[in-house]
Scaffold this motif. Sequence first.
Motif, short mmCIF file in Angstrom:
data_model
loop_
_atom_site.label_atom_id
_atom_site.label_comp_id
_atom_site.label_asym_id
_atom_site.label_seq_id
_atom_site.Cartn_x
_atom_site.Cartn_y
_atom_site.Cartn_z
N ARG A 23 7.83 3.71 68.31
CA ARG A 23 6.81 3.28 69.05
C ARG A 23 5.50 3.99 69.14
O ARG A 23 5.26 5.12 68.82
N ALA A 25 2.10 4.27 71.41
CA ALA A 25 1.36 3.94 72.81
C ALA A 25 0.21 3.10 72.67
O ALA A 25 -0.47 3.18 71.59
N GLU A 26 -0.14 2.25 73.61
CA GLU A 26 -1.52 1.41 73.42
C GLU A 26 -2.70 2.33 73.86
O GLU A 26 -3.69 1.94 73.37
N ASP A 27 -2.31 3.14 74.82
CA ASP A 27 -3.70 3.78 75.30
C ASP A 27 -3.40 5.36 75.58
O ASP A 27 -2.15 5.65 75.92
N TYR A 28 -4.17 6.24 75.43
CA TYR A 28 -4.14 7.61 75.72
C TYR A 28 -3.54 7.87 77.07
O TYR A 28 -2.68 8.69 76.99
N GLU A 29 -4.02 7.58 77.86
CA GLU A 29 -3.42 7.79 79.30
C GLU A 29 -1.90 7.66 79.57
O GLU A 29 -1.30 8.19 79.99
N THR A 30 -1.75 6.10 79.31
CA THR A 30 -0.45 5.89 79.35
C THR A 30 0.69 6.72 78.56
O THR A 30 1.80 7.27 78.92
N TRP A 31 -0.08 7.02 77.31
CA TRP A 31 0.85 7.87 76.17
C TRP A 31 1.06 9.40 77.12
O TRP A 31 2.06 10.01 77.00
N ALA A 33 0.97 10.27 80.18
CA ALA A 33 1.87 10.35 81.37
C ALA A 33 3.14 10.20 80.98
O ALA A 33 4.27 10.83 81.59
N GLU A 34 3.47 9.72 79.72
CA GLU A 34 5.02 9.74 79.02
C GLU A 34 5.38 10.91 78.72
O GLU A 34 6.59 11.35 78.95
N HIS A 69 -4.55 13.33 68.91
CA HIS A 69 -4.03 13.35 70.38
C HIS A 69 -2.94 14.27 70.46
O HIS A 69 -2.62 14.95 71.56
#
Length: 115
Positions: A23, A25-31, A33-34, A69
Amino acid sequence: MTATVQPALDGSIPAPTKTRTQRQAEDYETWLAEVRPRFIDAAATGRVFTCYEIADAHDLPAPPNPQAHWGRLMTLLREEGYVRTAGWACSDRPTAHHSGVRTWKGTAAARRAAA
């Protein structure tokens, strides 16, 4: 056109192989956090690890910009006191061709935070 399966010499049909898709991630912050909690947990063990080992073990998504990242994540964790550099190793990532990668080790503070 359909793919045909070559039977084994004993006539049995081999089990289909599973291809693994990663997968992204769509954006850095969401990634962040996971994946961040998984790396903090790894740091709390005090063992030496690479980014790929943790990502592979927990089936973590790739960041939006993998070239930048992953390093940024580890820099953040180092600045927050969770990890320190431990040396270098050959990468286990299949696409890295055994390139040298940084290894990390959890700090005493990370182990205390987990307790």
